[in-house]
Design an enzyme around this catalytic site. Sequence first.
Site, short mmCIF file in Angstrom:
data_model
loop_
_atom_site.label_atom_id
_atom_site.label_comp_id
_atom_site.label_asym_id
_atom_site.label_seq_id
_atom_site.Cartn_x
_atom_site.Cartn_y
_atom_site.Cartn_z
N HIS A 20 0.84 -1.20 0.00
CA HIS A 20 0.00 0.00 0.00
C HIS A 20 0.87 1.25 0.00
CE1 HIS A 20 0.64 -1.39 4.13
NE2 HIS A 20 0.69 -0.10 4.49
N HIS A 63 1.04 5.20 0.93
CA HIS A 63 0.41 6.20 1.80
C HIS A 63 0.45 7.57 1.14
CE1 HIS A 63 0.61 3.98 5.80
NE2 HIS A 63 1.51 3.29 5.12
#
Length: 142
Positions: free
Chosen positions: A100, A102
Amino acid sequence: MSEDCIFCQIVAGDIPGRTVYEDDTVLAFLDANPLSPGHTLVIPKAHHERLNDTPADVAGAVMSTLHELVPAVEAAVDAPASTVAFNNGEEAGQEVPHVHGHIVPRFEDDGGRPIHALVTDRPDLSDDELDAIESDIVAEQA
Ligand code: 5GP
Ligand code: ZN
């Protein structure tokens, strides 16, 4: 999908998420414990643990979504800047093992620090050592 992965469960709709972007490959949603207003996570829908495990086309789709979302997120929370980063692997601080990116909106005097503040004990590398690292990285791509 990985059964015990919290982000796979968000993709599947088993856990609610505040979705800000979705297509066939990528999902973006608000971080549940934001570092700042607008803190957003961009993930591939398929389970890949790290960038290293992510196929190039999927990584490209994640990057493309980051590129689209950064200005939208900044504008939505009136942020003049953002830190955009991946914790890539456990030793780098990755807690959820589903890759992921950010987007952390940043504000003047927000008390946050730059990426260079991540490491306080910097190595003192000689020119020869830097040369060797350069050629090793080039060789790894051959
Ligand atoms: P990491 O440390 O792995 O780079 O970041 C994981 C992020 O996921 C953290 O910022 C954390 O707040 C966020 N997070 C963990 N669990 C959930 C969840 O169930 N929902 C959402 N939206 N974010 C989560
Ligand atoms: Zn997953």
